[in-house]
Design an enzyme around this catalytic site. Structure first.
Site, mmCIF file in Angstrom:
data_model
loop_
_atom_site.group_PDB
_atom_site.id
_atom_site.type_symbol
_atom_site.label_atom_id
_atom_site.label_comp_id
_atom_site.label_asym_id
_atom_site.label_seq_id
_atom_site.Cartn_x
_atom_site.Cartn_y
_atom_site.Cartn_z
ATOM 1 N N LEU A 169 91.932 71.061 28.356
ATOM 2 C CA LEU A 169 91.967 72.497 28.559
ATOM 3 C C LEU A 169 90.552 72.911 28.916
ATOM 4 C CD1 LEU A 169 94.082 73.727 25.496
ATOM 5 C CD2 LEU A 169 94.854 73.450 27.848
ATOM 6 N N ASP A 170 90.395 73.745 29.950
ATOM 7 C CA ASP A 170 89.025 74.146 30.291
ATOM 8 C C ASP A 170 88.444 75.002 29.170
ATOM 9 O OD1 ASP A 170 89.422 77.064 30.930
ATOM 10 O OD2 ASP A 170 90.739 76.224 32.457
ATOM 11 N N ALA A 171 87.150 75.185 29.213
ATOM 12 C CA ALA A 171 86.451 75.823 28.095
ATOM 13 C C ALA A 171 86.996 77.210 27.787
ATOM 14 C CB ALA A 171 84.950 75.894 28.389
#
Length: 262
Positions: free
Chosen positions: A113-115
């Site tokens: 999951l991106d930040a």
């Protein structure tokens, strides 16, 4: 000689029913009944009671679904907060998902999951299940709640369902529902980088907040951001089934593959 030949006549190793019981499939007696019913295979061959197996090399399946049997495997479900990165180490010194779960045994995130994205993420030291959960061939669903700018029209929602053109090609059809004026529930089975965000941008409604709410059959509305729990044996088994459900008639894509190293 394949692994079947190596183990077919073994008199060492653990008894199969003991190995299966250790995974949480049931008591030894229940696992003996599974074997007696012909529902268990070892390296593609129907197992018999009394069979001993090498958990590091033998491939064990129940009802055609691979079962992870190596000892010491762990499975964590984390509710990732915003700002935490989905890696083991970060050169920029940001907090990582690995730092939020026990340090031993070492685990890795299943996908990313991106930040800026929140929500459910699985961490494990099971390389085989990781492969099956992340490889496009298996098509394991991931569900997201996307708060977007503006209210998407029916036509915009239909575009998401049918697939939209991105710079790396069109997306596969998705399940999409408008659950509030600016809130979309989007279910995809691909795993492209920042895919949901790019899909929403493509229809003119950029994402303002994105939360992953389900991975295959796994969901947990009570898990608070930044906290984790172990998956139950039943949940691990459900993931194994989900990661095998889309394999075609040619059999499991693991056939003929070396075990991934993790």
């Amino acid at each position: 000689m394949g692994s079947s030949g190596r183990s077919a006549g073994r008199d060492d190793g653990d008894r199969l029913q003991k190995v299966l019981a250790r995974t949480g499939l049931g008591s030894r007696r229940a696992c003996e009944e599974l074997i007696a019913a012909g529902r268990v295979t070892v390296n593609g061959e129907v197992a018999e009671l009394g069979r001993r197996v090498d958990v590091d090399h033998d491939r064990i399946e129940v009802d055609g679904v691979p079962v992870s049997v190596r000892p010491g495997l762990v499975y964590y479900l984390l509710n990732k907060p915003r700002g935490v990165v989905s890696t083991a180490d970060d050169p920029q010194g940001r907090q990582t998902v690995v730092s939020l779960v026990p340090a031993e045994p070492r685990v890795h995130p299943v996908g990313r999951l991106d930040a800026d994205t929140e929500g459910l993420l699985i961490l494990t030291n099971d390389g085989e299940l990781t492969y099956r959960l992340t490889h496009p061939r298996f098509g394991v669903e991931k569900e997201y709640l996307a708060q977007v700018a503006g209210t998407p029209s029916r036509r915009a929602v239909r575009r998401l369902r049918d697939g939209v053109e991105l710079d790396d090609g069109p997306t596969a059809p998705a399940r999409v529902a408008l659950v509030a004026p600016n809130l979309l529930r989007i279910t995809i089975h691909e795993g492209r980088n920042r895919q949901v965000r790019r899909m929403c941008e493509a229809i003119g409604h950029p994402v303002q907040r994105l939360v992953r709410s389900r991975i295959g059959p796994i969901t947990d509305r009570k898990l608070r951001p930044g906290t984790w729990r172990e998956l139950t044996p039943a949940e691990v088994r459900a993931l194994e089934r989900a990661a095998s459900a889309s394999v075609g008639e040619g059999g499991s894509s693991w056939a003929g593959r070396a075990r991934p190293r993790r």
